[in-house]
Motif scaffolding. Structure first.
Motif, PDB file in Angstrom:
ATOM      1  N   VAL A   1      41.901  47.002  45.846  1.00 33.36           N
ATOM      2  CA  VAL A   1      41.808  46.997  44.385  1.00 33.36           C
ATOM      3  C   VAL A   1      41.747  45.528  43.971  1.00 33.36           C
ATOM      4  O   VAL A   1      42.463  44.698  44.546  1.00 33.36           O
ATOM      5  N   ALA A   2      40.922  45.207  42.994  1.00 31.76           N
ATOM      6  CA  ALA A   2      40.819  43.811  42.545  1.00 31.76           C
ATOM      7  C   ALA A   2      42.146  43.355  41.948  1.00 31.76           C
ATOM      8  O   ALA A   2      42.766  44.080  41.163  1.00 31.76           O
ATOM      9  N   ALA A   3      42.572  42.164  42.324  1.00 28.03           N
ATOM     10  CA  ALA A   3      43.790  41.563  41.761  1.00 28.03           C
ATOM     11  C   ALA A   3      43.807  40.090  42.148  1.00 28.03           C
ATOM     12  O   ALA A   3      42.969  39.629  42.940  1.00 28.03           O
ATOM     13  N   GLY A   4      44.749  39.366  41.576  1.00 26.39           N
ATOM     14  CA  GLY A   4      45.025  37.987  41.987  1.00 26.39           C
ATOM     15  C   GLY A   4      43.810  37.089  42.004  1.00 26.39           C
ATOM     16  O   GLY A   4      43.004  37.087  41.071  1.00 26.39           O
ATOM     17  N   SER A   5      43.669  36.339  43.102  1.00 26.01           N
ATOM     18  CA  SER A   5      42.609  35.326  43.161  1.00 26.01           C
ATOM     19  C   SER A   5      41.220  35.956  43.179  1.00 26.01           C
ATOM     20  O   SER A   5      40.243  35.341  42.730  1.00 26.01           O
ATOM     21  N   PHE A   6      41.101  37.183  43.676  1.00 27.30           N
ATOM     22  CA  PHE A   6      39.801  37.886  43.693  1.00 27.30           C
ATOM     23  C   PHE A   6      39.348  38.143  42.258  1.00 27.30           C
ATOM     24  O   PHE A   6      38.192  37.878  41.886  1.00 27.30           O
ATOM     25  N   SER A   7      40.278  38.632  41.434  1.00 24.61           N
ATOM     26  CA  SER A   7      39.952  38.920  40.029  1.00 24.61           C
ATOM     27  C   SER A   7      39.569  37.646  39.287  1.00 24.61           C
ATOM     28  O   SER A   7      38.610  37.621  38.523  1.00 24.61           O
ATOM     29  N   LYS A   8      40.334  36.592  39.560  1.00 26.28           N
ATOM     30  CA  LYS A   8      40.089  35.313  38.889  1.00 26.28           C
ATOM     31  C   LYS A   8      38.730  34.745  39.285  1.00 26.28           C
ATOM     32  O   LYS A   8      37.924  34.357  38.441  1.00 26.28           O
ATOM     33  N   ARG A   9      38.479  34.719  40.591  1.00 23.68           N
ATOM     34  CA  ARG A   9      37.266  34.090  41.119  1.00 23.68           C
ATOM     35  C   ARG A   9      36.013  34.807  40.656  1.00 23.68           C
ATOM     36  O   ARG A   9      34.995  34.191  40.355  1.00 23.68           O
ATOM     37  N   LEU A  10      36.077  36.147  40.579  1.00 23.83           N
ATOM     38  CA  LEU A  10      34.865  36.926  40.315  1.00 23.83           C
ATOM     39  C   LEU A  10      34.827  37.519  38.918  1.00 23.83           C
ATOM     40  O   LEU A  10      33.861  38.204  38.552  1.00 23.83           O
ATOM     41  N   GLY A  11      35.888  37.298  38.139  1.00 20.37           N
ATOM     42  CA  GLY A  11      35.911  37.839  36.784  1.00 20.37           C
ATOM     43  C   GLY A  11      35.971  39.358  36.756  1.00 20.37           C
ATOM     44  O   GLY A  11      35.386  39.998  35.887  1.00 20.37           O
ATOM     45  N   ILE A  12      36.669  39.932  37.722  1.00 19.82           N
ATOM     46  CA  ILE A  12      36.805  41.389  37.792  1.00 19.82           C
ATOM     47  C   ILE A  12      38.224  41.750  37.347  1.00 19.82           C
ATOM     48  O   ILE A  12      39.190  41.201  37.888  1.00 19.82           O
ATOM     49  N   GLU A  13      38.326  42.651  36.404  1.00 21.16           N
ATOM     50  CA  GLU A  13      39.634  42.997  35.859  1.00 21.16           C
ATOM     51  C   GLU A  13      40.603  43.485  36.945  1.00 21.16           C
ATOM     52  O   GLU A  13      40.210  44.289  37.797  1.00 21.16           O
ATOM     53  N   GLU A  14      41.838  43.014  36.885  1.00 25.15           N
ATOM     54  CA  GLU A  14      42.867  43.480  37.833  1.00 25.15           C
ATOM     55  C   GLU A  14      43.005  44.988  37.718  1.00 25.15           C
ATOM     56  O   GLU A  14      43.030  45.524  36.607  1.00 25.15           O
ATOM     57  N   GLY A  15      43.064  45.639  38.852  1.00 23.24           N
ATOM     58  CA  GLY A  15      43.230  47.091  38.845  1.00 23.24           C
ATOM     59  C   GLY A  15      41.923  47.828  39.076  1.00 23.24           C
ATOM     60  O   GLY A  15      41.916  49.041  39.226  1.00 23.24           O
ATOM     61  N   THR A  16      40.801  47.090  39.125  1.00 27.86           N
ATOM     62  CA  THR A  16      39.513  47.736  39.389  1.00 27.86           C
ATOM     63  C   THR A  16      39.436  48.132  40.870  1.00 27.86           C
ATOM     64  O   THR A  16      39.533  47.270  41.746  1.00 27.86           O
ATOM     65  N   PRO A  17      39.284  49.430  41.161  1.00 36.85           N
ATOM     66  CA  PRO A  17      39.217  49.826  42.576  1.00 36.85           C
ATOM     67  C   PRO A  17      37.951  49.291  43.245  1.00 36.85           C
ATOM     68  O   PRO A  17      36.904  49.173  42.603  1.00 36.85           O
ATOM     69  N   LEU A  18      38.044  48.968  44.520  1.00 33.48           N
ATOM     70  CA  LEU A  18      36.877  48.513  45.278  1.00 33.48           C
ATOM     71  C   LEU A  18      36.354  49.700  46.085  1.00 33.48           C
ATOM     72  O   LEU A  18      37.143  50.482  46.618  1.00 33.48           O
ATOM     73  N   SER A  19      35.032  49.819  46.188  1.00 31.15           N
ATOM     74  CA  SER A  19      34.470  51.034  46.798  1.00 31.15           C
ATOM     75  C   SER A  19      34.660  51.052  48.312  1.00 31.15           C
ATOM     76  O   SER A  19      34.502  52.084  48.952  1.00 31.15           O
ATOM     77  N   ARG A  20      34.977  49.897  48.885  1.00 32.28           N
ATOM     78  CA  ARG A  20      35.382  49.848  50.295  1.00 32.28           C
ATOM     79  C   ARG A  20      36.287  48.635  50.465  1.00 32.28           C
ATOM     80  O   ARG A  20      36.238  47.695  49.652  1.00 32.28           O
ATOM     81  N   PRO A  21      37.130  48.637  51.516  1.00 32.96           N
ATOM     82  CA  PRO A  21      38.037  47.507  51.682  1.00 32.96           C
ATOM     83  C   PRO A  21      37.260  46.201  51.846  1.00 32.96           C
ATOM     84  O   PRO A  21      36.208  46.172  52.489  1.00 32.96           O
ATOM     85  N   VAL A  22      37.782  45.140  51.257  1.00 32.90           N
ATOM     86  CA  VAL A  22      37.181  43.816  51.380  1.00 32.90           C
ATOM     87  C   VAL A  22      38.102  42.967  52.256  1.00 32.90           C
ATOM     88  O   VAL A  22      39.289  42.860  51.979  1.00 32.90           O
ATOM     89  N   VAL A  23      37.544  42.398  53.323  1.00 40.79           N
ATOM     90  CA  VAL A  23      38.318  41.497  54.181  1.00 40.79           C
ATOM     91  C   VAL A  23      37.903  40.062  53.848  1.00 40.79           C
ATOM     92  O   VAL A  23      36.715  39.745  53.854  1.00 40.79           O
ATOM     93  N   GLU A  24      38.887  39.242  53.535  1.00 40.01           N
ATOM     94  CA  GLU A  24      38.621  37.828  53.241  1.00 40.01           C
ATOM     95  C   GLU A  24      39.389  36.962  54.233  1.00 40.01           C
ATOM     96  O   GLU A  24      40.425  37.375  54.745  1.00 40.01           O
ATOM     97  N   TYR A  25      38.892  35.763  54.445  1.00 32.14           N
ATOM     98  CA  TYR A  25      39.543  34.824  55.362  1.00 32.14           C
ATOM     99  C   TYR A  25      39.858  33.534  54.613  1.00 32.14           C
ATOM    100  O   TYR A  25      39.020  33.053  53.830  1.00 32.14           O
ATOM    101  N   CYS A  26      41.041  32.992  54.838  1.00 32.23           N
ATOM    102  CA  CYS A  26      41.424  31.713  54.245  1.00 32.23           C
ATOM    103  C   CYS A  26      41.929  30.806  55.351  1.00 32.23           C
ATOM    104  O   CYS A  26      42.483  31.279  56.350  1.00 32.23           O
TER     105      CYS A  26
END
Ligand code: TMP
Length: 249
Positions: free
Chosen positions: A99-124
């Motif tokens: 679900v979109a939240a935190g830095s993902f929401s900020k970076r992409l302008g997607i409202e927190e709580g927006t479900p993602l249609s498949r899991p997103v794996v990110e690397y830092c």
């Protein structure tokens, strides 16, 4: 229980200390009450956090092992300590989002709580000095942090963790919004899940009320931090009938 003598301090992080032991291939991890946010800019103590995060991790890791995810965890030694396999941490933080939240929401302008249609794996890149910047797998390979085969395995394990945790928490009335994992390599080169899984490293929202039950309460000054951590320990260790957990899958 196999008690080990604490040896040299190998590593001190913001929330844990890692000690060598009298056994070459084992470490002791000691969980602290210290909490930081924004790469250490905001600091406080959360009473009981070390014990809660130790207990939650010690409860989940053996179940992940059973589900086929190798981990560094061996056993809980005390309220705040656990015995683990000695690993070298791969300096890549792996975030899995449902679900979109935190830095993902900020970076992409997607409202927190927006479900993602498949899991997103990110690397830092695990670097406090740089604020754990987002990278891709090419970066990790080019800079020698991990091999392509290790990164393939890490992604596979991260998605296995995801597949285990989502229904596990759903059966306990919790939506798993996102979480962060760290992996390490053992002396014989095996990639294993390391670090912790706790309210410090996951976003947990109550399934009914969407109340936050994780470190965002501290990051965002929402109050009730200790209560949220205690509530998550209660839910994680709660016995839930298998049939109930299957229903929500
Ligand atoms: P983010 O949305 O701030 O990038 O966080 C994603 C997830 O990773 C969230 O569950 C919190 C966790 N996390 C950590 O465990 N350590 C960190 O340093 C950060 C920034 C996030």
């Amino acid at each position: 229980m196999t008690q080990r003598t604490r040896g040299e301090l190998k590593y001190e992080g913001k929330a844990k200390r890692v000690y060598a032991t009298d056994h070459e291939h084992e470490y002791i991890v000691a969980y602290k009450d210290d909490a930081t946010a924004f790469n250490g800019v905001k600091k406080a103590q959360i009473g009981g956090k070390g014990a809660i995060n130790n207990a939650i991790t010690a409860h989940l890791f053996p179940q992940l092992e059973q589900a086929g995810v190798p981990t560094h965890f061996l056993e809980k030694l005390s309220d705040t300590e656990q015995r683990v396999r000695a690993v070298t941490i791969i300096p890549v933080e792996v975030i899995v989002r449902n679900v979109a939240a935190g830095s993902f929401s900020k970076r992409l302008g997607i409202e927190e709580g927006t479900p993602l249609s498949r899991p997103v794996v990110e690397y830092c890149y695990k670097s406090d000095a740089l604020g754990d910047p987002l990278i891709n797998t090419d970066t990790a390979v080019a800079l020698g942090w991990a091999t392509p085969a290790q990164l393939t395995r890490i992604r596979e394990l991260a998605l296995q963790v995801q597949a285990f945790l989502v229904p596990y928490f759903a059966a306990r009335g919790v939506r798993l919004i996102d979480f962060k994992l760290e992996f390490g390599t053992t002396a014989d080169g095996e990639v294993v899940l390391a670090d912790e899984i706790s309210p410090d490293t996951c976003r947990f929202w109550d399934a009914q009320t969407s109340e936050k039950l994780d470190k965002d309460r501290f990051r965002r000054d929402l109050g009730g931090v200790e209560d949220a951590y205690s509530e998550m320990l209660r839910r994680v260790t709660q016995d839930v009938e298998e049939s109930k957990s299957r229903e929500v899958e």
